[in-house]
Design a protein around this motif. Structure first.
Motif, PDB file in Angstrom:
ATOM      1  N   GLU A  92       0.860  -1.186   0.000  1.00 26.19           N
ATOM      2  CA  GLU A  92       0.000   0.000   0.000  1.00 26.19           C
ATOM      3  C   GLU A  92       0.900   1.241   0.000  1.00 26.19           C
ATOM      4  O   GLU A  92       1.741   1.397   0.872  1.00 26.19           O
ATOM      5  CB  GLU A  92      -0.890   0.017   1.244  1.00 26.19           C
ATOM      6  CG  GLU A  92      -1.761  -1.208   1.402  1.00 26.19           C
ATOM      7  CD  GLU A  92      -2.950  -1.202   0.463  1.00 26.19           C
ATOM      8  OE1 GLU A  92      -3.454  -0.103   0.161  1.00 26.19           O
ATOM      9  OE2 GLU A  92      -3.351  -2.283   0.029  1.00 26.19           O
ATOM     10  N   LEU A  93       0.728   2.133  -0.983  1.00 30.66           N
ATOM     11  CA  LEU A  93       1.595   3.298  -1.136  1.00 30.66           C
ATOM     12  C   LEU A  93       0.770   4.584  -1.200  1.00 30.66           C
ATOM     13  O   LEU A  93      -0.423   4.553  -1.484  1.00 30.66           O
ATOM     14  CB  LEU A  93       2.410   3.189  -2.428  1.00 30.66           C
ATOM     15  CG  LEU A  93       3.311   1.967  -2.565  1.00 30.66           C
ATOM     16  CD1 LEU A  93       3.882   1.892  -3.960  1.00 30.66           C
ATOM     17  CD2 LEU A  93       4.414   2.007  -1.529  1.00 30.66           C
ATOM     18  N   THR A  94       1.421   5.699  -0.924  1.00 28.44           N
ATOM     19  CA  THR A  94       0.839   7.032  -1.051  1.00 28.44           C
ATOM     20  C   THR A  94       1.791   7.877  -1.886  1.00 28.44           C
ATOM     21  O   THR A  94       2.986   7.904  -1.620  1.00 28.44           O
ATOM     22  CB  THR A  94       0.626   7.697   0.313  1.00 28.44           C
ATOM     23  OG1 THR A  94      -0.245   6.880   1.093  1.00 28.44           O
ATOM     24  CG2 THR A  94       0.032   9.075   0.183  1.00 28.44           C
ATOM     25  N   ARG A  95       1.243   8.558  -2.883  1.00 32.45           N
ATOM     26  CA  ARG A  95       2.060   9.441  -3.721  1.00 32.45           C
ATOM     27  C   ARG A  95       1.904  10.861  -3.201  1.00 32.45           C
ATOM     28  O   ARG A  95       0.785  11.336  -3.023  1.00 32.45           O
ATOM     29  CB  ARG A  95       1.602   9.345  -5.169  1.00 32.45           C
ATOM     30  CG  ARG A  95       2.436  10.201  -6.111  1.00 32.45           C
ATOM     31  CD  ARG A  95       2.083   9.933  -7.529  1.00 32.45           C
ATOM     32  NE  ARG A  95       2.652   8.645  -7.892  1.00 32.45           N
ATOM     33  CZ  ARG A  95       2.257   7.920  -8.925  1.00 32.45           C
ATOM     34  NH1 ARG A  95       1.280   8.330  -9.691  1.00 32.45           N
ATOM     35  NH2 ARG A  95       2.832   6.789  -9.199  1.00 32.45           N
ATOM     36  N   VAL A  96       3.047  11.520  -2.916  1.00 33.89           N
ATOM     37  CA  VAL A  96       3.034  12.888  -2.380  1.00 33.89           C
ATOM     38  C   VAL A  96       3.929  13.786  -3.227  1.00 33.89           C
ATOM     39  O   VAL A  96       4.877  13.308  -3.848  1.00 33.89           O
ATOM     40  CB  VAL A  96       3.477  12.953  -0.902  1.00 33.89           C
ATOM     41  CG1 VAL A  96       2.553  12.171  -0.019  1.00 33.89           C
ATOM     42  CG2 VAL A  96       4.900  12.476  -0.732  1.00 33.89           C
ATOM     43  N   LYS A  97       3.602  15.078  -3.224  1.00 32.50           N
ATOM     44  CA  LYS A  97       4.429  16.083  -3.905  1.00 32.50           C
ATOM     45  C   LYS A  97       4.987  17.008  -2.851  1.00 32.50           C
ATOM     46  O   LYS A  97       4.248  17.565  -2.021  1.00 32.50           O
ATOM     47  CB  LYS A  97       3.590  16.878  -4.904  1.00 32.50           C
ATOM     48  CG  LYS A  97       4.379  17.918  -5.653  1.00 32.50           C
ATOM     49  CD  LYS A  97       3.531  18.626  -6.679  1.00 32.50           C
ATOM     50  CE  LYS A  97       4.379  19.612  -7.455  1.00 32.50           C
ATOM     51  NZ  LYS A  97       3.578  20.325  -8.469  1.00 32.50           N
ATOM     52  N   ILE A  98       6.295  17.200  -2.842  1.00 37.08           N
ATOM     53  CA  ILE A  98       6.969  18.053  -1.864  1.00 37.08           C
ATOM     54  C   ILE A  98       6.682  19.518  -2.221  1.00 37.08           C
ATOM     55  O   ILE A  98       6.954  19.952  -3.336  1.00 37.08           O
ATOM     56  CB  ILE A  98       8.492  17.783  -1.833  1.00 37.08           C
ATOM     57  CG1 ILE A  98       8.777  16.302  -1.629  1.00 37.08           C
ATOM     58  CG2 ILE A  98       9.169  18.634  -0.794  1.00 37.08           C
ATOM     59  CD1 ILE A  98       8.237  15.730  -0.347  1.00 37.08           C
ATOM     60  N   THR A  99       6.117  20.251  -1.249  1.00 38.89           N
ATOM     61  CA  THR A  99       5.736  21.635  -1.509  1.00 38.89           C
ATOM     62  C   THR A  99       6.666  22.658  -0.851  1.00 38.89           C
ATOM     63  O   THR A  99       6.693  23.805  -1.285  1.00 38.89           O
ATOM     64  CB  THR A  99       4.302  21.899  -1.017  1.00 38.89           C
ATOM     65  OG1 THR A  99       4.216  21.566   0.372  1.00 38.89           O
ATOM     66  CG2 THR A  99       3.296  21.091  -1.810  1.00 38.89           C
TER      67      THR A  99
END
Length: 102
Positions: A92-99
């Protein structure tokens, strides 16, 4: 160039602002902001590894969405005994964008 190494789950990831990273599943809805713990910070020529200074560093990320990783097949086999076992797993993964790195 500013980048940081953050702790995410059981791994460490090198991130910059704008980088999209896949982490272990995080309990956050799509569009929410989360904070990641920094292990190392490189700001131009200076490298920071001191825990007291890193406690003040905030690496923020926006959750893009949840997904599942590729299927991994686990097979066990013992010769001449008729023993075979097969099992599958998808992480199970989560995709995130560094802001931001502050």
């Amino acid at each position: 160039m500013v980048y940081a190494v953050v702790r995410a789950g059981g791994r460490q990831e090198k991130v910059e602002v704008g980088t999209i990273v896949q982490l272990d599943r995080v309990k956050a809805a799509q569009g929410e902001n989360i904070e990641l713990a920094a292990v190392l910070l490189v700001d131009g020529t200076s490298v920071t590894t001191d825990a007291d200074k890193l406690a003040k560093v905030k690496v923020t990320a926006e959750v893009i969405g949840n997904l599942r990783g590729p299927k991994i097949v686990i097979q066990k086999y013992k010769n001449k005994t008729g023993y075979k076992k097969r099992q599958g797993h998808r992480q199970e993964l989560t995709r995130v964008k560094i802001t931001g790195i502050k």
